[in-house]
Design an enzyme around this catalytic site. Structure first.
Site, PDB file in Angstrom:
ATOM      1  N   SER A   1       0.969  -1.348  -0.458  1.00  0.00           N
ATOM      2  CA  SER A   1      -0.023  -0.222  -0.045  1.00  0.00           C
ATOM      3  C   SER A   1       0.843   0.955   0.057  1.00  0.00           C
ATOM      4  O   SER A   1       2.175   1.548   0.692  1.00  0.00           O
ATOM      5  CB  SER A   1      -1.034   0.319   1.449  1.00  0.00           C
ATOM      6  OG  SER A   1      -1.602   1.525   1.663  1.00  0.00           O
TER       7      SER A   1
ATOM      8  N   TYR B   1      -1.904  -0.590  10.471  1.00  0.00           N
ATOM      9  CA  TYR B   1      -1.859  -1.329   8.365  1.00  0.00           C
ATOM     10  C   TYR B   1      -0.282  -0.326   8.101  1.00  0.00           C
ATOM     11  O   TYR B   1      -0.209  -1.311   7.803  1.00  0.00           O
ATOM     12  CB  TYR B   1      -3.072   0.038   7.936  1.00  0.00           C
ATOM     13  CG  TYR B   1      -2.786  -0.640   7.182  1.00  0.00           C
ATOM     14  CD1 TYR B   1      -4.137  -1.905   6.293  1.00  0.00           C
ATOM     15  CD2 TYR B   1      -2.754   0.225   5.850  1.00  0.00           C
ATOM     16  CE1 TYR B   1      -4.107  -2.390   5.021  1.00  0.00           C
ATOM     17  CE2 TYR B   1      -2.530   0.210   4.507  1.00  0.00           C
ATOM     18  CZ  TYR B   1      -3.943  -1.328   4.121  1.00  0.00           C
ATOM     19  OH  TYR B   1      -3.855  -2.169   2.962  1.00  0.00           O
TER      20      TYR B   1
END
Length: 273
Positions: free
Chosen positions: A164, A177
């Site tokens: 990501s 995350y």
């Protein structure tokens, strides 16, 4: 066991004869990876914990393959869905064995399955942090370890880890995350060096804002989500699953045969700022 077709050298993006395993493939970005790899000729093993959606996608891929002439082996053999908890080493052993039993080899792994949760670091809980680590980082580690014997037997392979932009830069509310995605980025580079001599390539892909169910709560959803302007994105638009899947196809294919240990942002320029 289904005999894979001989690969074609005419088009470096042609995956005829290759076998791919895609995790988190039941919907969203994972489903698009599976469709794209199958359309390029690969036989695809789809894994997820969402049984109904996974079975439906496998049937869709098989039907599409059949209509296109069956490059990946025809309606019955183009795709296989398996329930799979990526945080379980035993599940990894089972799905890899099933892929090899069904198709005779394994060439491509797309570590796509992930959980997304946001919270300021002071409000994050230990349980949520550990859960994200288990799925987003331990899962890909177990997957890489599980596929190595089959890829070595096949003479090489390609692992694509879906990270990501939160694995490239800090983002408020993404302590848990982001830790998993930065970790996946680092593991990609080190693991790539470990297996480069075996002809196995490992790269990471870093999507930004992509129109998938995972971020529907952020975008607000709606049919016009792709038509809106996004002033925080340099390219002023939201990405599509196809934007990411085309890069995954490149990394899975012989077109990227000299690329390993690299990271690729698919984010409309977000990480360039």
């Amino acid at each position: 066991m289904t005999e894979p077709l001989a690969p074609s050298n005419a088009n470096p993006l042609d995956l005829t004869g290759k076998v791919a395993l895609v995790t988190g493939a039941a919907q969203g970005q994972g489903a698009e990876h599976a469709r794209t790899l199958a359309a390029a000729g690969a036989s695809v093993v789809l894994t997820d914990i969402q049984d109904a959606d996974g079975e439906a996608l496998a049937a869709e891929v098989c039907a599409a393959n059949d209509r296109a002439g069956g490059r990946a082996g025809g309606r019955a053999d183009a795709a296989l869905f398996l329930r799979h908890d990526v945080s379980s080493a035993a599940d990894w052993e089972r799905v890899v064995a099933a892929a090899v039993e069904r198709y005779g080899r394994l060439d491509i792994l797309v570590n796509n399955a992930a959980l997304w949760h946001t919270a300021p670091v002071g409000e994050e809980t230990e349980d949520r942090f550990r859960t994200l680590l288990s799925v987003n980082l331990v899962g890909p580690f177990l997957g890489i370890r599980a596929v190595l014997p089959a890829m070595r037997a096949a003479g090489g392979g390609s692992v694509i880890n879906i990270s990501s932009t939160a694995g490239l830069t800090g983002i408020p509310g993404h302590s848990a995350y982001g830790a998993t995605k930065f970790g996946l980025r680092g593991m990609t580079k080190s693991a790539a060096l470990d297996v480069a001599a075996d002809g196995i390539r490992i790269n990471s892909v870093h999507p930004g804002m992509i129109d998938t169910p995972m971020i529907a709560g952020v975008t607000g959803g709606g049919e016009d989500v792709r038509d809106r302007a996004y002033p925080n994105v340099p390219m002023r638009r939201i990405g599509t699953p196809d934007d990411v899947a085309r890069l995954v196809l490149f990394l899975a294919s012989d077109a990227s045969s000299y690329v390993t240990g690299a990271e690729f942002a698919v984010d409309g320029g977000l990480a360039a700022r």
